[in-house]
Design a protein around this motif. Sequence first.
Motif: not given
Length: 121
Positions: A6-27
């Motif tokens: 899907a588009a990254y970052p999402p235009l709006q919402g995007g639970g899966t996309e936010m999980q990717v962002r959260t995991l990426s930052r944490a790693l």
Amino acid sequence: LMLLDAAYPPLQGGGTEMQVRTLSRALRARGHRVTVLAPLTPGGVQQRAGRLDGVPVCRLPYPRLHLVGGVWLMIRLFLFLISRRDRYDAWHVHSPRRLGAVAALLGSWLAKPQVVVKVAS
């Protein structure tokens, strides 16, 4: 390597996309090298390469044509993964759709045991 269908970052919402962002930052904060790979989608960020929160983001362009576009995207992903097979310790796919199928099959073929396909949504 975080793979997203899907588009990254999402235009709006995007639970899966936010999980990717959260995991990426944490790693990344823990010293891991992380890259996010997503398709270049209409309406999304139109850069093939960029960064979000210091994490590299690669976007694969493909034609938006019925049937042909999806096949083209899978071929692009196949070539990306083959050419960088030794660069990433793990492939984390955030969708079991097209990208997940390619990554799982290719990971098996390359005997790469660190392929994780997460079912989301």
